[in-house]
Design an enzyme around this catalytic site. Sequence first.
Site, short mmCIF file in Angstrom:
data_model
loop_
_atom_site.label_atom_id
_atom_site.label_comp_id
_atom_site.label_asym_id
_atom_site.label_seq_id
_atom_site.Cartn_x
_atom_site.Cartn_y
_atom_site.Cartn_z
N HIS A 25 0.82 -1.22 0.00
CA HIS A 25 0.00 0.00 0.00
C HIS A 25 0.85 1.27 0.00
CE1 HIS A 25 -3.39 -2.54 1.03
NE2 HIS A 25 -2.76 -2.97 2.10
N HIS A 66 5.93 6.46 6.70
CA HIS A 66 5.47 6.01 5.39
C HIS A 66 4.87 7.20 4.65
CE1 HIS A 66 1.87 5.73 7.89
NE2 HIS A 66 1.28 6.18 6.79
N HIS A 71 2.04 8.78 1.42
CA HIS A 71 0.86 8.69 0.55
C HIS A 71 1.14 9.64 -0.62
CE1 HIS A 71 -1.45 6.70 3.82
NE2 HIS A 71 -0.64 7.43 4.59
N GLU A 119 -3.23 13.21 1.99
CA GLU A 119 -4.48 12.76 2.64
C GLU A 119 -5.18 13.96 3.24
OE1 GLU A 119 -3.40 9.04 4.95
OE2 GLU A 119 -4.59 8.38 3.21
N HIS A 130 3.91 10.37 6.96
CA HIS A 130 3.36 10.13 8.30
C HIS A 130 4.40 9.48 9.20
CE1 HIS A 130 -0.97 10.07 6.55
NE2 HIS A 130 -0.56 11.30 6.86
N THR A 186 -5.69 6.21 8.78
CA THR A 186 -6.31 6.55 7.50
C THR A 186 -6.48 5.33 6.60
OG1 THR A 186 -4.22 7.06 6.40
CG2 THR A 186 -5.32 8.88 7.57
S1 BO1 Z 1 -1.76 6.32 9.11
O1 BO1 Z 1 -0.61 7.06 9.54
O2 BO1 Z 1 -3.02 6.78 9.66
N1 BO1 Z 1 -1.85 6.34 7.52
C1 BO1 Z 1 -1.53 4.69 9.66
C2 BO1 Z 1 -2.28 3.68 9.12
C3 BO1 Z 1 -2.08 2.37 9.59
C4 BO1 Z 1 -1.13 2.13 10.57
C5 BO1 Z 1 -0.40 3.17 11.08
C6 BO1 Z 1 -0.59 4.44 10.63
N2 BO1 Z 1 -0.84 0.91 11.05
C7 BO1 Z 1 -1.49 -0.29 10.70
C8 BO1 Z 1 -0.47 -1.38 10.78
C9 BO1 Z 1 -1.14 -2.67 10.50
C10 BO1 Z 1 -2.31 -2.87 11.42
C11 BO1 Z 1 -3.24 -1.67 11.33
C12 BO1 Z 1 -4.40 -1.75 12.30
O3 BO1 Z 1 -2.50 -0.50 11.60
O4 BO1 Z 1 0.53 -1.17 9.82
O5 BO1 Z 1 -0.23 -3.73 10.68
O6 BO1 Z 1 -3.03 -4.02 11.08
O7 BO1 Z 1 -4.00 -1.97 13.58
ZN ZN Z 2 -0.35 7.25 6.57
#
Ligand code: BO1
Ligand code: ZN
Length: 258
Positions: A64, A93, A95, A105, A118, A200
């Site tokens: 992703h 990471h 987007h 985002e 992020h 997100t």
């Molecule tokens: S974000 O910064 O809001 N885009 C964001 C999105 C997802 C995660 C962290 C930051 N983490 C994910 C993990 C997955 C896990 C999921 C739900 O959260 O990478 O391994 O399954 O807990």
């Molecule tokens: Zn993110």
Amino acid sequence: GSEWTYTGQHGPLHWGSMFQSCAGSRQSPINIETLNVKQEYWKPLRLKNYEKAPSKMRVKNNGHSAQVEIDAPVAPRVTGGGLKGEYIFAQFHFHWGADSTRGSEHTIDGVRYPMELHMVHYKGSYGTLGEAVKRRDGLAVLGVMLEVSSNDNPALAPLATALLNVTDADMFAEISAMYPLKAFLPRNIEKFYRYEGSLTTPTCNEVVTWTVFDEAISISERQLNNFRAMMDPHGGKIVDNFRPPQPLNNRKVFVSAE
Ligand code: BO1
Ligand code: ZN
């Protein structure tokens, strides 16, 4: 299975029926309306160990996004700036868009940036990221907008090069030269927007205290193109991997003193 995507039948419009939290009322991202924010006078945001280069950095194509993890003797962390407690760095990471008219985002007064970074942290008192995503104050994510420059961003150069070795999903690569995390943040971290939101991406846990910096950092089109060359598990390009803005509902957005 439960696989989600950014387009089509498993895209953002369908996440709410696949993952209950994605249909919640404190979802991220949002459009930040700068004429509708409330000023707060917090202590400064404090970054610890953001100035030391990690001993190792590696990038993963997680299908992703491009996700960077580090090895450091003492993990970087963030406190202050209105955060309650200390949050430990886990990963960062990105987007981005298929072209530079979109990609971020969060939007600021409706303006979309070509990329958003992020920096993900979890609350130290919860022990692990896995435990923290179960708590309403479990995560603190620092959001950084990127804007296009005609020059490469030196701090992004080793990462952009390593991306050419992670074109397929689930590949990892070492990053050849380490910059401190601070090099991925804007110079001015004093002005930021703050609100209570969510991950997100599915599972969209409503556990994130968001900090979105007002100042952007730069990236070149050539560097952006290395991100756009990454592929998802189905062999499609990873592009437009951003969720559209979600309803603010019953929430306030704050701005730190300038
Ligand atoms: S974000 O910064 O809001 N885009 C964001 C999105 C997802 C995660 C962290 C930051 N983490 C994910 C993990 C997955 C896990 C999921 C739900 O959260 O990478 O391994 O399954 O807990
Ligand atoms: Zn993110």
